[in-house]
Scaffold this motif. Structure first.
Motif, PDB file in Angstrom:
ATOM      1  N   ARG A  94      -8.790  -6.828   8.805  1.00 22.17           N
ATOM      2  CA  ARG A  94      -7.469  -6.611   7.673  1.00 22.17           C
ATOM      3  C   ARG A  94      -7.556  -5.107   7.401  1.00 22.17           C
ATOM      4  O   ARG A  94      -6.720  -4.934   6.870  1.00 22.17           O
ATOM      5  CB  ARG A  94      -8.064  -7.500   6.629  1.00 22.17           C
ATOM      6  CG  ARG A  94      -9.050  -6.982   5.677  1.00 22.17           C
ATOM      7  CD  ARG A  94      -9.225  -8.131   4.597  1.00 22.17           C
ATOM      8  NE  ARG A  94     -10.139  -9.189   5.253  1.00 22.17           N
ATOM      9  CZ  ARG A  94     -10.106 -10.353   4.769  1.00 22.17           C
ATOM     10  NH1 ARG A  94      -9.083 -10.843   3.888  1.00 22.17           N
ATOM     11  NH2 ARG A  94     -10.953 -11.327   5.197  1.00 22.17           N
ATOM     12  N   THR A  95      -8.333  -4.436   7.948  1.00 22.29           N
ATOM     13  CA  THR A  95      -8.365  -2.812   7.588  1.00 22.29           C
ATOM     14  C   THR A  95      -7.024  -2.207   8.440  1.00 22.29           C
ATOM     15  O   THR A  95      -6.749  -1.229   8.124  1.00 22.29           O
ATOM     16  CB  THR A  95      -9.418  -2.074   7.908  1.00 22.29           C
ATOM     17  OG1 THR A  95      -9.770  -2.232   9.074  1.00 22.29           O
ATOM     18  CG2 THR A  95     -10.703  -2.387   6.938  1.00 22.29           C
ATOM     19  N   MET A  96      -6.742  -2.975   9.558  1.00 21.70           N
ATOM     20  CA  MET A  96      -5.642  -2.396  10.395  1.00 21.70           C
ATOM     21  C   MET A  96      -4.269  -2.813   9.792  1.00 21.70           C
ATOM     22  O   MET A  96      -3.644  -3.229  10.375  1.00 21.70           O
ATOM     23  CB  MET A  96      -6.006  -3.088  11.632  1.00 21.70           C
ATOM     24  CG  MET A  96      -5.300  -2.298  12.648  1.00 21.70           C
ATOM     25  SD  MET A  96      -5.900  -2.829  14.463  1.00 21.70           S
ATOM     26  CE  MET A  96      -6.298  -4.487  14.160  1.00 21.70           C
ATOM     27  N   SER A  97      -3.962  -2.203   8.541  1.00 22.15           N
ATOM     28  CA  SER A  97      -2.657  -2.467   8.071  1.00 22.15           C
ATOM     29  C   SER A  97      -2.574  -1.357   7.082  1.00 22.15           C
ATOM     30  O   SER A  97      -3.438  -0.272   6.853  1.00 22.15           O
ATOM     31  CB  SER A  97      -2.798  -3.983   7.159  1.00 22.15           C
ATOM     32  OG  SER A  97      -3.707  -3.671   6.029  1.00 22.15           O
ATOM     33  N   TYR A  98      -1.237  -1.348   6.722  1.00 26.00           N
ATOM     34  CA  TYR A  98      -1.146  -0.279   5.653  1.00 26.00           C
ATOM     35  C   TYR A  98      -2.037  -0.104   4.401  1.00 26.00           C
ATOM     36  O   TYR A  98      -2.416   0.810   3.984  1.00 26.00           O
ATOM     37  CB  TYR A  98       0.475  -0.341   5.158  1.00 26.00           C
ATOM     38  CG  TYR A  98       1.078   0.694   4.084  1.00 26.00           C
ATOM     39  CD1 TYR A  98       1.930   1.605   4.453  1.00 26.00           C
ATOM     40  CD2 TYR A  98       0.848   0.662   2.763  1.00 26.00           C
ATOM     41  CE1 TYR A  98       2.433   2.650   3.684  1.00 26.00           C
ATOM     42  CE2 TYR A  98       1.327   1.385   2.028  1.00 26.00           C
ATOM     43  CZ  TYR A  98       2.094   2.523   2.546  1.00 26.00           C
ATOM     44  OH  TYR A  98       2.441   3.698   1.587  1.00 26.00           O
ATOM     45  N   PHE A  99      -2.024  -1.340   3.757  1.00 28.37           N
ATOM     46  CA  PHE A  99      -2.910  -1.734   2.770  1.00 28.37           C
ATOM     47  C   PHE A  99      -4.362  -1.114   2.935  1.00 28.37           C
ATOM     48  O   PHE A  99      -4.966  -0.680   2.157  1.00 28.37           O
ATOM     49  CB  PHE A  99      -2.769  -3.169   2.149  1.00 28.37           C
ATOM     50  CG  PHE A  99      -3.704  -3.699   1.258  1.00 28.37           C
ATOM     51  CD1 PHE A  99      -3.613  -3.332   0.120  1.00 28.37           C
ATOM     52  CD2 PHE A  99      -4.946  -4.125   1.806  1.00 28.37           C
ATOM     53  CE1 PHE A  99      -4.666  -3.789  -0.898  1.00 28.37           C
ATOM     54  CE2 PHE A  99      -5.704  -4.641   0.724  1.00 28.37           C
ATOM     55  CZ  PHE A  99      -5.594  -4.370  -0.677  1.00 28.37           C
ATOM     56  N   GLY A 100      -4.843  -1.724   4.102  1.00 30.95           N
ATOM     57  CA  GLY A 100      -6.024  -1.546   4.642  1.00 30.95           C
ATOM     58  C   GLY A 100      -6.391  -0.116   4.750  1.00 30.95           C
ATOM     59  O   GLY A 100      -7.604   0.583   4.186  1.00 30.95           O
ATOM     60  N   LEU A 154      -6.852   1.653   1.580  1.00 32.51           N
ATOM     61  CA  LEU A 154      -8.095   1.688   0.785  1.00 32.51           C
ATOM     62  C   LEU A 154      -9.141   2.333   1.237  1.00 32.51           C
ATOM     63  O   LEU A 154     -10.059   2.863   0.646  1.00 32.51           O
ATOM     64  CB  LEU A 154      -8.268   0.258   0.606  1.00 32.51           C
ATOM     65  CG  LEU A 154      -7.838  -0.690  -0.669  1.00 32.51           C
ATOM     66  CD1 LEU A 154      -8.416  -2.005  -0.822  1.00 32.51           C
ATOM     67  CD2 LEU A 154      -7.810   0.226  -1.860  1.00 32.51           C
ATOM     68  N   LEU A 155      -9.011   2.186   2.724  1.00 28.62           N
ATOM     69  CA  LEU A 155     -10.257   3.101   3.583  1.00 28.62           C
ATOM     70  C   LEU A 155     -10.272   4.264   3.357  1.00 28.62           C
ATOM     71  O   LEU A 155     -11.509   4.934   3.571  1.00 28.62           O
ATOM     72  CB  LEU A 155      -9.936   2.360   5.090  1.00 28.62           C
ATOM     73  CG  LEU A 155     -11.356   2.313   6.229  1.00 28.62           C
ATOM     74  CD1 LEU A 155     -12.121   1.525   5.657  1.00 28.62           C
ATOM     75  CD2 LEU A 155     -10.554   1.701   7.458  1.00 28.62           C
ATOM     76  N   PHE A 214     -19.621  -2.825   6.159  1.00 28.85           N
ATOM     77  CA  PHE A 214     -19.069  -3.620   6.955  1.00 28.85           C
ATOM     78  C   PHE A 214     -19.966  -4.500   7.687  1.00 28.85           C
ATOM     79  O   PHE A 214     -19.874  -5.815   7.882  1.00 28.85           O
ATOM     80  CB  PHE A 214     -17.835  -3.379   7.645  1.00 28.85           C
ATOM     81  CG  PHE A 214     -16.629  -2.931   6.867  1.00 28.85           C
ATOM     82  CD1 PHE A 214     -16.463  -3.457   5.536  1.00 28.85           C
ATOM     83  CD2 PHE A 214     -15.573  -2.169   7.300  1.00 28.85           C
ATOM     84  CE1 PHE A 214     -15.336  -3.170   4.772  1.00 28.85           C
ATOM     85  CE2 PHE A 214     -14.518  -1.734   6.630  1.00 28.85           C
ATOM     86  CZ  PHE A 214     -14.595  -2.299   5.427  1.00 28.85           C
ATOM     87  N   GLN A 230     -13.428  -5.844  11.037  1.00 22.33           N
ATOM     88  CA  GLN A 230     -12.680  -6.079   9.817  1.00 22.33           C
ATOM     89  C   GLN A 230     -11.252  -5.833  10.003  1.00 22.33           C
ATOM     90  O   GLN A 230     -10.599  -4.829   9.617  1.00 22.33           O
ATOM     91  CB  GLN A 230     -13.296  -5.277   8.636  1.00 22.33           C
ATOM     92  CG  GLN A 230     -12.793  -5.865   7.170  1.00 22.33           C
ATOM     93  CD  GLN A 230     -13.474  -7.190   7.035  1.00 22.33           C
ATOM     94  OE1 GLN A 230     -12.805  -8.165   6.938  1.00 22.33           O
ATOM     95  NE2 GLN A 230     -14.896  -7.368   6.912  1.00 22.33           N
ATOM     96  N   SER A 251     -17.998   3.129   5.113  1.00 22.09           N
ATOM     97  CA  SER A 251     -17.238   1.800   5.084  1.00 22.09           C
ATOM     98  C   SER A 251     -17.867   0.989   6.453  1.00 22.09           C
ATOM     99  O   SER A 251     -18.063  -0.333   6.253  1.00 22.09           O
ATOM    100  CB  SER A 251     -15.944   2.060   5.284  1.00 22.09           C
ATOM    101  OG  SER A 251     -15.167   2.729   4.222  1.00 22.09           O
TER     102      SER A 251
END
Lengths: 484, 339, 313
Positions: free
Chosen positions: C33-39, C42-43, C280, C31, C276
């Motif tokens: 998109r989890t590799m971001s500040y936002f992701g 949330l993770l 996923f 996934q 998670s």
């Protein structure tokens, strides 16, 4: 030797009972500055109890305690004892295995604190280890749990002598050499002499009478909770000490039995992993085979190999083990004495799916008498026994099982001389009935009970001595490298 | 201060921002179902309905995916984590049957902030940014009495069978029944027992109270208890009143037998597990850019004399009558709520 | 030199970190998109209360006890935080402080009466749960603004959950592993008798450890409410088992005072991420608990293997 001057510690009329058992019966004992007092006696004679009182761990039922001339009766506990300079090396190792050597030093020295306390603690314990055991090779940042039992004992001893705010005025050593080999034990006794000549006071409890006779200035003999003899060390000899303790010194009645090697196939055949030549350990039916050498040179590993049948060991027959480190490998601390004895032979008490509790009890009772475990009741918890008696229970467990081969990992550590004689006799008896014993021991006297002795050095068998050719000199010679 | 926001989420946010424009294509959208519990037949039927309806919708290209996720332990924190994972998986809308009306609000808020549409149903959430499809249990109770007022113009005595004491649903339905009685003015509730929504309990309770009751014209129920009531009347040898049913298979079967034998007439009402499909279409409509009010009400599944056979045939033994909702049903619900 | 660095012990203590790295890479791969500040935010944000509860459990395990009430306790704290602390901060603060004292009292009771901690804490879990239902009979309440603001903080560059985890692990590591008094506290787990002989009061030590556990349980409940915005009497019941698993996964042991605060925090994060990761993977939820258990078993099995290698150098 300077004349003893000044009182280091004084116990006056100390009484202590555990339930119906009167462990100390009005004991009075004075310890002077600059002397080493030897304390000997049977297991259960009250030595450890007395020292626990002096260390503030046990509160006596009656009696007076003074340390360094100050009467501390009534406000004496472990903290006060430490404050006053009483240090104790207990028979059961009392280091925290999950902490490093240096951190363990901090436990008894609240004065070590603030930024850089680790360095202070490390320097303190390392310096003290260097003083007591030159060439010890112990890194103060090692976890204690990773050290061998001998090294743990060395750390504990060094820790007891280390000094920060409070002095080390009185140091009690309860069986300090039980896990140490001859060389290290020698280093310790030398240090004790230096320590007392600098004005310190020391109590040395040991079952090795030679050690006490040579290291102590005065010797007190205890029996049944009281001091029965107290005099200069030079006034005693081995025989008079044993006599005072109440057990008869048994002269060795071991006639050179004919070797059992001539006939039959061996029941045990094992080889240390590091052994590169063809030498291997062989035991025949009915033989008592000794494993000698300095401690920690591969004897225990080989014992375990035989016990597990691993590492290419060929073993024909069931094997029972008598553990040396009874705290970690031997007793089930929450179980009763009976349960601890019968666990090795539970199958015998199966009636259907259930255990025959009555049979188990009778069996334990039987062994209690045979081996002389000092307890009124085998259903009492195992921890109610003194250290030596716990070890007897472990012997009973192994000897009571149906195993044809019994392996013993230095089992007589801290066992009194009377008990030892009883156990020796029993081992010879059982061997005569056809049982085979592998016996790792650090004591020369015990090797004399063996039909055959293998001397270990650096993880391999360095010498293979039949009984006829075994002498103390040869064993020592093989224990050390030719160039050392 | 650089923050990376996934493109899909920006697109989703833009789509929401542009919701005034009449139609946005939802064929690329993905919708997830976050369900807290799957341990009874109602929930199982709910999941089957979801699967059936959404797989057709995916086939037709209405949406690109509609996946169902159930937490294993029916725990708030577990479902909150599940919702956050669904956000990360890039779903455009999340349909929730929640373990707690309040406990998931943090996660729901995270979803809304990330531009994800959240539609809750059955177990609804209170977070204002989410849509709610709630059940009007009070109305359900009232509807029963209104039906009886039509059937029995002369009125009469009513026996009320209630559900599990102390549960919110029981209070609501009962309040609706009492409202209906007061409104129509024709009926008198002469007895009330707790049937705990179970046939055996209801039968025992009714049998216990019957001897002390005058003639009963009708029995109002909460579902799951109609068959037991009928058995109790039969055992007491009393004439069978009009018993309102609750869509269970055994109730419908009994009704069918009576109908065939002596043209017995009644109605049956309950909530269909297929309400999950209604939530699906509502979510689709929101993604489609339609203006949808935040609070919607689930229509009841009502079975009458004429569609009894049809419903009985589709209800499996031991189950509950179900209905799957269509896009048109969803639009009707939305417009009824003033959207 | 490399051989010296790669000792079995070093590998063993690195095991939780390796597990974390493996699972993180797997998640990034599954996934992206989890590799971001936002992701990451949330993770990981729900891992903060779990990490705090795990630290609380660690204090208890350190003195050879086990706390079966921590989940119910965190739930109670969450309920108090969402009600009293929100409505009248003084009352709320007093109540929470009182709870920490009760925890110390439980430690004293266990020590003085020599009771098995499992039994006492199991009993306490019902007490906590009962109180939670009394404080908040139906789910609801509201998180105090400042807690909500803290838990939804969006600092520059590094997501808040990461900063919080590092902070928690760092503070506890320093206090327990590096400080002189922390050494004594750990020693109490290794050999309580020895501590008593050296003149330390085991009663004080147990009370201190239980009070610390209570304190971190309070932090956990507050953090949880900050994330969920409101509370529920059952909100954190699964924290009991998660916290025990987290400590063990992080290299701690049930007896002997062998614990690692950094490992415990990492263990809590790994368990959270495992959930998670499995979701996923689109694994059937019924299998998820089993799969979580499998991860635990794999890591523990590796630890045993490494320990064996260590014993035979």
């Amino acid at each position: 030797m300077a004349v003893p001057s000044g009182s280091a510690a004084e116990l006056d009329g100390v009484d202590k009972s555990f339930g119906a058992v009167r462990a100390l019966a009005g004991v009075s004992l004075a310890l002077h500055n600059g002397e080493c007092l030897g304390l000997v006696g049977h297991n259960g004679a009250g030595k450890s109890t007395l020292m626990n009182v002096l260390a503030g761990v046990l509160v006596p039922d009656a009696g007076r305690i003074a340390v360094g001339g100050t009467d501390l009766t009534g406000r004496f506990d472990a903290a006060a004892a430490h404050q006053a300079g009483v240090r104790c090396v207990f028979q059961e190792l009392s280091l925290c295995p999950n902490l490093t050597v240096a951190e363990n030093a901090r436990i008894i020295h609240p004065a070590i604190r603030g930024i850089g306390w680790r360095r202070q603690a490390r320097d303190l314990i390392e310096g003290q280890l260097d003083k007591v055991f030159p060439g010890h090779g112990i890194d103060p940042d090692t976890l204690v749990g990773d050290l061998s039992i001998a090294r743990r004992q060395m750390v504990e001893i060094a820790r007891a002598f280390s000094v920060t705010e409070s002095p080390a005025r009185v140091v009690i050593l309860d069986e300090p050499t039980s896990s140490l080999d001859t060389v290290v034990a020698g280093q310790l006794l030398d240090f004790v002499r230096r320590y007392v000549s600098d004005g310190g006071a020391c109590v040395l409890i040991s079952h090795l009478l030679g050690e006490v006779l040579s290291a102590a200035d005065r010797i007190a003999v205890m029996r049944d909770g009281g001091v029965v003899a107290l005099d200069r060390a030079s006034a005693f000899d081995r025989g008079s000490l044993v006599a005072a303790m109440g057990s008869v010194a048994e002269e060795r009645g071991i006639e050179a039995a004919a070797s059992k090697r001539a006939s039959g196939a061996p029941v045990v055949r094992a080889k240390p992993k590091a052994q590169s030549d063809a030498v291997e350990l062989i035991a025949h039916r009915g033989e008592v085979v000794g494993l000698a050498g300095l401690s920690g040179h591969g004897q225990t590993d080989l014992i375990v190999q035989v016990f597990e049948g691993s590492g290419g060991a060929e073993v024909s027959g069931a094997v029972a083990l008598v553990a040396g480190d009874r705290q970690s490998d031997g007793v089930f601390p929450l179980w009763s004495i009976a349960e601890n004895i019968s666990i090795g032979s539970l199958r015998r008490f199966l009636s259907g799916l259930l255990l025959d509790r009555g049979g188990e009890r009778t069996f334990a009772e039987d062994w209690r008498q045979k081996i002389g475990i000092r307890t009124p009741d085998v259903s009492a918890p195992i921890l109610s026994l003194s250290g030596g008696n716990q070890q007897k229970a472990l012997f009973a467990r192994a000897l009571g099982s149906a195993a044809e081969i019994v392996v013993m990992d230095d089992p007589m550590r801290g066992v009194d001389i009377g008990t030892k004689q009883e156990v020796y006799a029993m081992i010879r008896d059982e061997a005569a009935k056809g049982r085979t014993f592998l016996w790792y021991t650090t004591e020369m006297d015990e090797l004399r009970n063996c039909d055959h002795v293998y001397v270990f050095r650096d993880g391999v068998i360095a010498a293979d001595l039949a009984r006829g050719e075994m002498t103390e000199e040869k064993v020592l010679h093989s224990s050390f490298r030719a160039d050392a | 201060m650089m923050r990376r926001i996934p493109t899909a989420l920006i697109v989703a946010a833009l789509a929401l921002g542009a919701s005034n424009q009449a139609i946005a294509d939802t064929s690329g959208k993905r919708i997830a179902l976050s369900n807290n519990y799957a341990g009874n037949s109602w929930r199982q039927a709910m999941l089957r309905s979801w699967d059936k309806v959404t797989s057709q919708a995916v086939e037709k290209g209405v949406v690109s995916a509609a996946d169902a996720f159930t937490t294993a332990e029916n725990q708030v924190t577990e479902q909150a984590a599940q919702i956050q994972n669904l956000i990360l998986q890039g779903y455009d809308a999340i349909v929730i049957n929640a373990a707690s009306p309040e406990g998931l609000n943090g996660a729901v808020k995270e979803a809304c902030d990330a531009g994800v549409t959240v539609v809750s149903f059955d177990g609804v959430v209170t977070e204002p940014c989410a849509w709610r499809i709630a059940v009007d249990f009070k109305q359900m109770g009232k509807d029963e009495v209104l039906y009886l007022a039509d059937r029995l113009p002369d009125g009469g005595n009513l026996l009320e069978i209630r559900g599990l004491a102390g549960v919110f649903v029981d209070d609501e339905i009962s309040a609706g029944i009492h409202d209906g009685v007061a409104e129509t003015g024709k009926f008198k509730i002469v007895g009330s027992v707790h049937g705990n929504w179970a046939q055996d309990v209801a039968q025992k309770a009714v049998a216990g109270i019957l001897p002390s009751l005058p003639e009963i014209a009708a029995v109002v129920t909460q579902g799951g208890d109609g068959y037991g009531a009928a058995q109790a009347f039969k055992a007491a040898g009393r004439p069978t009143p009009v018993i309102v049913m609750g869509n269970r298979h055994d109730e419908l079967t009994w009704w069918k037998e009576q109908k065939d034998a002596n043209n017995y007439e009644t109605m049956s009402v309950s909530i269909a597990p297929g309400v999950s499909t209604l939530a699906f279409w509502v979510a689709q409509q929101v993604l489609d850019g339609q203006s949808v009010p935040k609070d919607l009400v689930v229509p009841f599944l009502r079975i009458d004399q004429d569609n009894l056979e049809e419903n009985l045939a589709t209800t499996e033994a031991g189950g509950v009558a179900n209905v799957e909702y269509s896009l048109e049903d969803a639009k009707a619900v939305i417009s009824a709520a003033g959207g | 030199m490399i051989a010296r660095v790669l000792t079995p012990r070093a590998i063993r203590s690195a095991l939780p970190v390796i597990a974390l790295a493996v699972i993180l890479v797997a998640i990034f791969w599954l996934q992206p998109r989890t590799m971001s500040y936002f992701g990451l935010n949330l993770l990981l944000n729900l891992a903060i209360p779990i990490a705090l509860a795990t630290i609380a459990q660690m204090f208890i395990l350190c003195v050879n006890d086990l706390d079966l009430s921590i989940g119910a306790f965190v739930s109670l704290v969450a309920c108090i935080t969402a009600t009293w602390l929100h409505d009248s901060p003084l009352l709320g603060t007093l109540a929470l402080a009182g709870l920490v004292l009760v925890y110390a009292g439980v430690g004293a009771l266990i020590h003085l009466r020599n009771l098995p901690s499992i039994v006492v804490t199991l009993g306490m879990s019902f007490v906590w749960l009962g109180l939670a239902v009394l404080v908040l009979p139906t789910p609801g309440g509201k998180a105090p603004e400042w807690i909500r603001a803290l838990m939804t903080l969006k600092p520059a560059y590094v997501p808040f959950p990461i900063i919080a985890s590092v902070l928690i692990a760092g503070v506890v590591h320093f206090a327990l592993m590096r400080s002189a008094y922390g050494t004594v506290l750990r020693g109490a787990g290794g050999n309580p008798k020895s501590l008593e002989r050296a003149g330390w009061s085991m009663l004080k030590i147990k009370m201190t450890m239980f009070a610390l556990a209570g304190f971190f349980g309070v932090l956990s409940g507050m953090a949880l409410v900050g994330l969920t915005t409101s509370a529920d009497a059952n909100i954190a019941l699964r924290y009991t088992l998660l916290s025990i698993a987290g400590v063990i996964l992080g290299g701690g042991e049930f007896v002997g005072g062998r614990i690692s605060p950094v490992g415990a925090v990492v263990g809590a994060i790994v368990l959270t991420l495992a959930g998670s990761f499995l979701s996923f993977l689109r694994l059937n939820p019924d299998w998820q608990i089993g799969a979580q258990g499998a991860i635990l078993i794999i890591v523990l099995a590796l630890r045993v293997l490494i320990s064996r290698a260590e014993a035979r150098p």
